[in-house]
Design an enzyme around this catalytic site. Structure first.
Site, PDB file in Angstrom:
ATOM      1  N   ASP A 100     -22.032  46.242 -16.524  1.00 46.26           N
ATOM      2  CA  ASP A 100     -22.468  47.613 -16.781  1.00 46.26           C
ATOM      3  C   ASP A 100     -21.350  48.596 -16.442  1.00 46.26           C
ATOM      4  O   ASP A 100     -20.692  48.491 -15.399  1.00 46.26           O
ATOM      5  CB  ASP A 100     -23.711  47.923 -15.947  1.00 46.26           C
TER       6      ASP A 100
ATOM      7  N   ASP B 182     -45.678  57.317 -13.707  1.00 46.24           N
ATOM      8  CA  ASP B 182     -44.815  58.482 -13.566  1.00 46.24           C
ATOM      9  C   ASP B 182     -44.998  59.417 -14.764  1.00 46.24           C
ATOM     10  O   ASP B 182     -46.055  59.424 -15.400  1.00 46.24           O
ATOM     11  CB  ASP B 182     -43.359  58.024 -13.425  1.00 46.24           C
TER      12      ASP B 182
ATOM     13  N   ASP C  19     -30.433  51.585 -22.152  1.00 47.52           N
ATOM     14  CA  ASP C  19     -30.509  50.707 -20.978  1.00 47.52           C
ATOM     15  C   ASP C  19     -31.940  50.300 -20.655  1.00 47.52           C
ATOM     16  O   ASP C  19     -32.174  49.579 -19.680  1.00 47.52           O
ATOM     17  CB  ASP C  19     -29.899  51.401 -19.752  1.00 47.52           C
TER      18      ASP C  19
ATOM     19  N   ASP D 281     -50.519  55.973 -21.877  1.00 54.79           N
ATOM     20  CA  ASP D 281     -50.598  57.355 -21.420  1.00 54.79           C
ATOM     21  C   ASP D 281     -52.051  57.625 -21.031  1.00 54.79           C
ATOM     22  O   ASP D 281     -52.948  57.613 -21.883  1.00 54.79           O
ATOM     23  CB  ASP D 281     -50.150  58.296 -22.539  1.00 54.79           C
TER      24      ASP D 281
ATOM     25  N   ASP E 138     -48.298  56.404 -26.316  1.00 58.58           N
ATOM     26  CA  ASP E 138     -47.119  57.273 -26.400  1.00 58.58           C
ATOM     27  C   ASP E 138     -46.735  57.707 -24.985  1.00 58.58           C
ATOM     28  O   ASP E 138     -47.440  58.491 -24.345  1.00 58.58           O
ATOM     29  CB  ASP E 138     -47.416  58.487 -27.269  1.00 58.58           C
TER      30      ASP E 138
ATOM     31  N   HIS F 266     -38.308  62.290 -15.089  1.00 53.94           N
ATOM     32  CA  HIS F 266     -38.444  61.664 -13.763  1.00 53.94           C
ATOM     33  C   HIS F 266     -38.759  60.179 -13.892  1.00 53.94           C
ATOM     34  O   HIS F 266     -38.132  59.325 -13.247  1.00 53.94           O
ATOM     35  CB  HIS F 266     -39.527  62.392 -12.978  1.00 53.94           C
TER      36      HIS F 266
ATOM     37  N   ASN G 208     -25.279  44.202 -19.322  1.00 53.35           N
ATOM     38  CA  ASN G 208     -25.310  44.395 -20.774  1.00 53.35           C
ATOM     39  C   ASN G 208     -24.161  45.266 -21.271  1.00 53.35           C
ATOM     40  O   ASN G 208     -24.208  45.818 -22.361  1.00 53.35           O
ATOM     41  CB  ASN G 208     -26.648  45.011 -21.206  1.00 53.35           C
TER      42      ASN G 208
ATOM     43  N   ASN H  27     -40.320  64.334   0.434  1.00 51.97           N
ATOM     44  CA  ASN H  27     -39.037  64.992   0.682  1.00 51.97           C
ATOM     45  C   ASN H  27     -39.134  66.243   1.539  1.00 51.97           C
ATOM     46  O   ASN H  27     -38.232  67.067   1.525  1.00 51.97           O
ATOM     47  CB  ASN H  27     -38.380  65.359  -0.660  1.00 51.97           C
TER      48      ASN H  27
ATOM     49  N   SER I  79     -38.017  59.641  -4.317  1.00 54.32           N
ATOM     50  CA  SER I  79     -38.487  59.140  -5.612  1.00 54.32           C
ATOM     51  C   SER I  79     -37.595  58.032  -6.135  1.00 54.32           C
ATOM     52  O   SER I  79     -38.050  57.159  -6.884  1.00 54.32           O
ATOM     53  CB  SER I  79     -38.513  60.281  -6.640  1.00 54.32           C
TER      54      SER I  79
END
Length: 876
Positions: free
Chosen positions: A24, A59, A68, A78, A85, A92, A106, A184, A259
């Site tokens: 990579d 997420d 990638d 969803d 979709d 994020h 790859n 955070n 995260s």
């Protein structure tokens, strides 16, 4: 083959695995910044995951067409639109997916920690990027239903809710490991973030480039572990919506936050699941958490940072090895090679026979002599290097069929008196034997390839006929359940002298009056002539004493350790014999073990010279500990005596300890003095001499080792002091962006510094001032209360401070921030930070700063003074 003269060396062939360096394009950067710190490259040598192991990314969605990620997403859903979709407008979720399991090796982009693991994309955000508890809960359930072994949730709320907690429990019930980011806010333990704080969830905090806790990372006892969370390289959507996205660059960007710590752990969890397909979520979590390292629990990030390699080494493989040519074989020669190949990289092959471990690795030379003839079960297992094994493995059945050896008894005929010998010829068998009389094992005979003998004490047997056999043992004579010889009948008629308990069976004949001699008590059953002999371990008689004819009764013999030449015999083990006769052909025998010790033990005192301690009970250096190592020539015990004397030579205290000599040594022996005399009162302040004397089991004494120690009558006392700086006396100021200024210009005060933050909330920045504050030297610092005086020119405003913590190499913050609501001069008490991880010397590093994450833009603080009230403990 190795024994053949034309062969220089022979070894079993073994397999090598390629140590991959991913192709990579961004891999070198990732390796330098964080992949090496979590030992991901080394962990991949254990295994690179499997596409059958799914990581669910619950997420904002995933760009499934990303170069990638294309082909990595095997399921998608969803929960907001109830469609497949999962377009990610925020970016994020796409970033999280790349950190966890971007396509690796790859020749493009980044390497995902999960390497070959696949992704389940579950979108729980609406078109504007907002998420509700119902959609998140449905997403967790959907991820579990789609077969995700690991569910990553880099989302959180400081409020627990029934929908989400029930969904987490549902996923756990279906065998999924739920991994969640800790948050955070940087505030310890309050607020807890959910779902990270739910029971059983693997909650992940963040570390910085140095492996220290990131300043923003949530931390507390509810946080399981940590992973890097600063400057993480991840995948971003190919098309960015400026109104929604948090990224500035398409395809790839860098980001900060817990995260992105969580998906590293999730990727590692998927690697563990592929290595051990039968492992439960709890076992995978335990392997990850137990191998994390770098911190103590008080640090608030569990035991520390993720270590992929150690976790991979700790998980118990559930693969089965391949075994070479063993099942169904008949074994006759006493040893055989157990050979096989592990079923997963870096597992350690363990061999069990009838449930007992007999060796590790391949090949293993298995000595089966001493096991009973018949069928036996051999199980090979793929285990961890630490020896933790799965419940099952590769099973083989073998048959042991070793021919019995013949027992040889001397005298071969007639009546034995006093003693007789038993022997056997084991030929080429790598074995030894045991002598059995009337079915009871009485001693070991022989070793491989030659005949030796064991003397049976006939005086301990009743007169008459006895059955003698030789049973096959392993070479060390420990296991003696092997085939027995045909029985041989022996007739005995003997005298029957006996002995009592030997006084000082280990002696040190050095003339110091301590264990110089041993006393052997014995009893005669009739009149007989007695001869004493001392025989060394090689079978040579070194001392013979004729004790004459004695009538029936009890007697003692004192042995001084000398040989026939009148000198002391060498340090060694001996057999003491009393051989008796009655003049009519009957004999008797008494044997006892003994040891002569002429070696003085050596003592190494490892305590520091002139150590000062403070025995006034306040938990600070209340005791002085003498630590010592002892080396001797034999096992037994070592008695250590610590003598404490005043400067005038008066003895004030004696302490003793008894330590077992393990293989002739004592390691880290300890004697503790609490500063008190024999009467239990504290001694006066001053310098004292201490000496150690060690006496071993034989009575040999070491030369005294002398040390000194200082007693102080000071004790810890709590003090408080206020230290402050004027606003402008900051040693450094922070202007992180064009919208941030830290300047005297515009300040209301002559000594003031105006911290002004006009940045939009989408561009997190701080305006900061750093101060060095000199505080008193101390044993420990209890707390630092931070206040600042000044005013805000644009309301509302928020102010935070931090004290530098040397234990964490970061600033502990006075969170939550203090809000300024009036534009007048005022004093803000920002908060109190606890020690003792701060200010080990005499300087406190204080930062006062104005962020823009709550009320910005247009938030400020015009610093007039920065003040710390320090509470500390010092000796007085």
């Amino acid at each position: 083959m190795a024994a053949r003269p034309e062969v220089a060396a022979a070894t079993r062939a073994h397999l090598f695995a390629p140590l991959v360096t991913p192709t990579d394009t961004d891999y070198a950067t990732q390796q330098k910044t964080y992949l090496t710190s979590i030992a991901a490259p080394t962990g991949w040598d254990y295994g690179r995951g499997n596409a059958s192991v799914k990581i669910a990314v619950v997420d904002t969605g995933v760009d499934v067409g990303h170069p990638d990620l294309v082909g990595k997403v095997v399921d998608q859903y969803d929960t907001v639109t109830d469609t497949t979709d999962v377009t990610d407008g925020v970016g994020h979720g796409t970033f999280v997916a790349g950190v966890a399991a971007a396509a690796t090796n790859n020749a493009k982009g980044i390497a995902g920690v999960g390497f070959n693991s696949s992704i389940v994309a579950v979108k729980v955000a609406d078109g504007d990027g907002f998420m509700s508890d119902i959609d998140v809960a449905e997403g967790i359930r959907k991820a579990a239903d789609l077969g995700a072994k690991v569910i990553n949730i880099s989302l959180g709320s400081d409020t627990s809710d029934t929908a989400t907690s029930s969904a987490v429990a549902y996923a756990q019930g279906k065998g999924a490991l739920v991994v969640a980011s800790a948050g955070n806010s940087g505030q310890e333990g309050n607020p807890k973030m959910y779902p990270a704080a739910y029971a059983g969830v693997l909650s992940v905090g963040a570390t910085d480039a140095k492996g220290h806790r990131a300043w923003f990372s949530e931390h507390g006892t509810w946080v399981s572990m940590a992973a890097p969370g600063i400057n993480i390289r991840g995948t971003t959507p190919r098309a960015l919506d400026p109104a929604l996205t948090i990224w500035s660059k398409p395809n790839y960007d860098n980001g900060n936050g817990t995260s992105f710590s969580a998906p590293m752990v999730a990727g590692a969890a998927a690697l563990l699941a592929a290595r051990a397909p039968g492992a439960t979520a709890a076992q995978i979590k335990a392997a990850l958490v137990s191998t994390a390292h770098g911190y103590t629990p008080s640090y608030g990030l569990g035991k520390g940072q993720l270590d992929v390699a150690k976790a991979m080494a700790a998980i118990v493989p559930t693969s089965s090895p391949t075994v070479v040519g063993l099942d169904g074989t008949t074994l006759v020669d006493g040893t055989t090679n157990l050979q096989g190949t592990v079923g997963t990289p870096k597992a350690l092959l363990h061999w069990f026979v009838d449930g007992t471990l007999v060796g590790t690795g391949s090949p293993v030379v298995w000595d089966y002599a001493g096991l009973p003839n018949g069928s036996h079960t051999v199980v090979a297992k793929d285990c961890t290097a630490a020896g933790v094994c799965p419940s099952s493995g590769r099973t083989s059945t073998v048959t042991i069929d070793i021919p019995a050896v013949a027992a040889v008894v001397t005298p071969a005929s007639g009546t034995a008196s006093g003693s007789f010998t038993v022997g056997a010829d084991f030929g080429a068998l790598p074995a030894s034997g045991a002598a059995f009389v009337d079915g009871v094992r009485v001693g070991r005979i022989g070793s491989s390839n030659f005949r030796t003998w064991f003397e049976v004490n006939a005086s301990q047997l009743s007169d008459g006929s006895h059955t003698v056999q030789v049973g096959l043992c392993d070479p060390l004579g420990v296991r003696c359940d092997g085939v027995k010889s045909a029985p041989v009948t022996v007739v005995t008629a003997s005298l029957h002298p006996t002995h009592g308990t030997v006084v000082n069976p280990q002696i040190s004949p050095n003339g110091d009056g301590v264990k110089d001699t041993l006393t052997l008590p014995y009893t005669l059953d009739r009149t007989q002539t007695v001869v004493f002999k001392a025989v060394n371990s090689g079978g040579t008689t070194v001392r013979t004493v004729s004790l004459g004819s004695k009538p029936a009764g009890s007697y003692t013999f004192v042995y001084d350790g000398r040989n026939d030449a009148g000198t002391f015999s060498a340090t060694s083990s001996y057999t003491l014999r009393l051989e008796t006769t009655d003049g009519a052909g009957l004999k008797g025998l008494v044997t006892v073990p003994a040891r002569i010790d002429k070696v003085v033990p050596t003592v190494l005192v490892t305590s520091a010279k002139k150590r000062t301690f403070y025995p006034v009970a306040d938990t600070y250096k209340d005791t002085w500990v003498a630590t010592y190592d002892v080396n001797d020539n034999a096992t037994g015990t070592a008695k250590t005596t610590l003598t404490v004397k005043s400067s005038t030579g008066t003895k004030v205290r004696t302490l003793t300890a008894s330590n077992s000599l393990v293989s002739g040594a004592v390691t880290e022996g300890r004697l503790t003095w609490d500063g008190k005399n024999t009467a239990g009162a504290l001694v006066a302040a001053g310098t004292y001499s201490v000496s150690l004397v060690v006496t071993d089991t034989s009575g040999q004494k070491s030369v005294a080792a002398t040390d000194t120690v200082t007693v102080s009558r000071k004790k810890l006392t709590t003090f408080t002091k206020v230290v402050s700086k004027s606003g402008f006396s900051a040693y450094a100021i922070g202007n992180g962006a064009a919208c941030v200024t830290s300047t005297r210009t515009g300040s209301t005060y002559a000594s003031g510094l105006w911290l002004k933050n006009n940045c939009p909330r989408t561009n997190p920045q701080i305006a900061a001032a750093w101060y060095h504050l000199t505080v008193p030297g101390a044993v420990s610092y209890t707390s630092f209360k931070v206040t600042t005086s000044g005013r805000s020119h644009s309301q509302p405003a928020e102010v935070i401070a931090g004290i530098y913590g040397t234990q964490i190499d970061e600033y502990d913050l006075t969170y939550p921030s203090k809000k300024v609501t009036v534009a007048t001069t005022q004093t803000l008490t920002l908060g109190t930070i606890t020690g003792p991880g701060h200010a080990p010397g005499k300087v406190v590093d204080l930062v006062v700063f104005v962020p823009n994450d709550a009320y910005g833009p247009l938030t400020d603080w015009d610093v007039q003074t920065a003040k710390v009230t320090v509470t500390y403990r010092a000796l007085a």
